[in-house]
Write a protein that holds these residues in place. Structure first.
Motif, PDB file in Angstrom:
ATOM      1  N   ASN A 148      -0.908  -3.398   3.541  1.00  0.00           N
ATOM      2  CA  ASN A 148      -2.124  -2.745   4.038  1.00  0.00           C
ATOM      3  C   ASN A 148      -1.789  -1.340   4.540  1.00  0.00           C
ATOM      4  O   ASN A 148      -0.853  -1.152   5.320  1.00  0.00           O
ATOM      5  CB  ASN A 148      -2.746  -3.557   5.176  1.00  0.00           C
ATOM      6  N   GLN A 189       7.240  -8.922  -5.699  1.00  0.00           N
ATOM      7  CA  GLN A 189       6.256  -9.777  -6.364  1.00  0.00           C
ATOM      8  C   GLN A 189       6.339  -9.501  -7.866  1.00  0.00           C
ATOM      9  O   GLN A 189       6.169  -8.361  -8.291  1.00  0.00           O
ATOM     10  CB  GLN A 189       4.844  -9.472  -5.860  1.00  0.00           C
ATOM     11  N   GLN A 199      -2.613  -3.747  -9.072  1.00  0.00           N
ATOM     12  CA  GLN A 199      -3.640  -3.500  -8.054  1.00  0.00           C
ATOM     13  C   GLN A 199      -4.047  -4.792  -7.355  1.00  0.00           C
ATOM     14  O   GLN A 199      -4.247  -4.817  -6.132  1.00  0.00           O
ATOM     15  CB  GLN A 199      -4.855  -2.833  -8.706  1.00  0.00           C
ATOM     16  N   ASP A 200      -4.152  -5.873  -8.116  1.00  0.00           N
ATOM     17  CA  ASP A 200      -4.497  -7.168  -7.520  1.00  0.00           C
ATOM     18  C   ASP A 200      -3.385  -7.649  -6.587  1.00  0.00           C
ATOM     19  O   ASP A 200      -3.659  -8.196  -5.509  1.00  0.00           O
ATOM     20  CB  ASP A 200      -4.741  -8.204  -8.620  1.00  0.00           C
ATOM     21  N   LEU A 201      -2.126  -7.451  -7.000  1.00  0.00           N
ATOM     22  CA  LEU A 201      -1.002  -7.831  -6.145  1.00  0.00           C
ATOM     23  C   LEU A 201      -1.011  -7.020  -4.855  1.00  0.00           C
ATOM     24  O   LEU A 201      -0.746  -7.544  -3.768  1.00  0.00           O
ATOM     25  CB  LEU A 201       0.325  -7.616  -6.887  1.00  0.00           C
ATOM     26  N   HIS A 202      -1.326  -5.744  -4.995  1.00  0.00           N
ATOM     27  CA  HIS A 202      -1.367  -4.851  -3.838  1.00  0.00           C
ATOM     28  C   HIS A 202      -2.441  -5.288  -2.843  1.00  0.00           C
ATOM     29  O   HIS A 202      -2.199  -5.360  -1.631  1.00  0.00           O
ATOM     30  CB  HIS A 202      -1.625  -3.421  -4.321  1.00  0.00           C
ATOM     31  N   LYS A 203      -3.612  -5.608  -3.355  1.00  0.00           N
ATOM     32  CA  LYS A 203      -4.712  -6.030  -2.490  1.00  0.00           C
ATOM     33  C   LYS A 203      -4.422  -7.371  -1.822  1.00  0.00           C
ATOM     34  O   LYS A 203      -4.860  -7.624  -0.694  1.00  0.00           O
ATOM     35  CB  LYS A 203      -6.005  -6.128  -3.303  1.00  0.00           C
ATOM     36  N   GLY A 204      -3.694  -8.228  -2.516  1.00  0.00           N
ATOM     37  CA  GLY A 204      -3.436  -9.560  -1.991  1.00  0.00           C
ATOM     38  C   GLY A 204      -2.258  -9.656  -1.047  1.00  0.00           C
ATOM     39  O   GLY A 204      -1.984 -10.733  -0.498  1.00  0.00           O
ATOM     40  N   ASN A 205      -1.554  -8.561  -0.838  1.00  0.00           N
ATOM     41  CA  ASN A 205      -0.381  -8.570   0.042  1.00  0.00           C
ATOM     42  C   ASN A 205      -0.718  -7.852   1.345  1.00  0.00           C
ATOM     43  O   ASN A 205      -0.795  -6.628   1.395  1.00  0.00           O
ATOM     44  CB  ASN A 205       0.800  -7.884  -0.652  1.00  0.00           C
ATOM     45  N   SER A 206      -0.909  -8.615   2.409  1.00  0.00           N
ATOM     46  CA  SER A 206      -1.297  -8.026   3.695  1.00  0.00           C
ATOM     47  C   SER A 206      -0.216  -7.106   4.253  1.00  0.00           C
ATOM     48  O   SER A 206      -0.513  -6.198   5.041  1.00  0.00           O
ATOM     49  CB  SER A 206      -1.613  -9.135   4.705  1.00  0.00           C
TER      50      SER A 206
END
Length: 258
Positions: free
Chosen positions: A171, A196, A161-168
């Motif tokens: 979006n 990632q 989830q953190d990787l998902h949020k941090g990858n623009s």
């Protein structure tokens, strides 16, 4: 990009008792410039990507992507029951379990077999799934753990989830999880989200280390030979036939070209 060495899109592909007639739609798609059409995302060109692109464009008009994915599941299940080296010795269209596959899937399998590339099926599936997930705006996080009930699964999902949020670039993409059991992992987990990669897995450690100085190489017991379920020398015979086939293919390519 792969050179289409054997054109299965001709009116008929026939050899001996083998006869396969693809549909006009598939022949038209094969003869088109489909590999340079628009796709949901770019994947590094390769043989497997070319086959995946064909399948994607064949399924796109009716959004029949799930049907092709089910075909891949069926192929994987059947492959474990087929004889050794079935990719070279069996005609795809004559395998009973494959008759229920979608026409585009059968076409692609025959195309791959004619080029000696059926071993690429897993890679083709992965590329096809990548296209479909992008088309559906899905980001699939692959989580590798020792057991589906492992407590680290929850932690791995948080990392994804953190990787998902941090990858623009992701979006607007819905995050989904695919849990994969890897028995080489003793504890921890690994996460792969669209390239990632986070690895917090630990493998088995040797319980004892043996120094070369402690080994008496003059007193090594003879190896114990375990008999297989096959008759004696069958393994050698199968391997010999396989090598002979490879030599024949090489000779034909040297004479006729690829």
């Amino acid at each position: 990009m792969m050179f289409r060495r054997v054109a299965v899109a001709t009116a008929r592909v026939a050899c001996a008792a083998r006869m396969y007639t693809p549909s006009e739609d598939l022949k038209k798609l094969y003869g088109s410039n489909f590999e340079n059409a628009t796709f949901p995302l770019n994947i590094v060109p390769s043989d497997s990507t070319l086959f995946a692109k064909f399948l994607y464009k064949a399924a796109e008009p009716k959004s029949a992507f799930d049907a092709v994915l089910k075909d891949f599941d069926a192929i994987a299940a059947v492959s474990t029951k087929l004889p050794v080296f079935w990719e070279r010795n069996a005609d795809v269209e004559n395998i009973a379990e494959f008759k229920a596959l979608a026409p585009a899937t059968v076409f692609t399998l025959i195309w791959m077999q004619n080029n000696g590339m059926l071993e690429l099926i897993p890679a083709v599936r992965e590329s096809f799934e990548t296209y479909v997930n992008a088309q559906k705006k899905k980001a699939v996080a692959k989580i590798y753990v020792n057991d589906l009930k492992d407590a680290s699964v929850a932690e791995a999902k948080k990392v994804a989830q953190d990787l998902h949020k941090g990858n623009s670039d992701l979006n607007g993409y819905t995050l989904e999880f695919k849990i994969i059991v890897d028995k080489e992992i003793v504890s921890g987990f690994a996460v792969d989200l669209v390239g990632q990669y986070v690895n917090q897995a630990k493998g088995a450690e040797a319980s004892a280390k043996i120094s070369g100085d402690d080994v008496d190489f003059t007193n090594i017991p003879a190896p114990k030979i375990s008999k297989t379920i096959w008759e004696d020398n069958v393994e050698t015979e199968v391997l010999r036939k396989y090598i002979d086939q490879l030599a024949q293919y090489d000779a034909e390519e040297a004479k006729n070209g690829v």
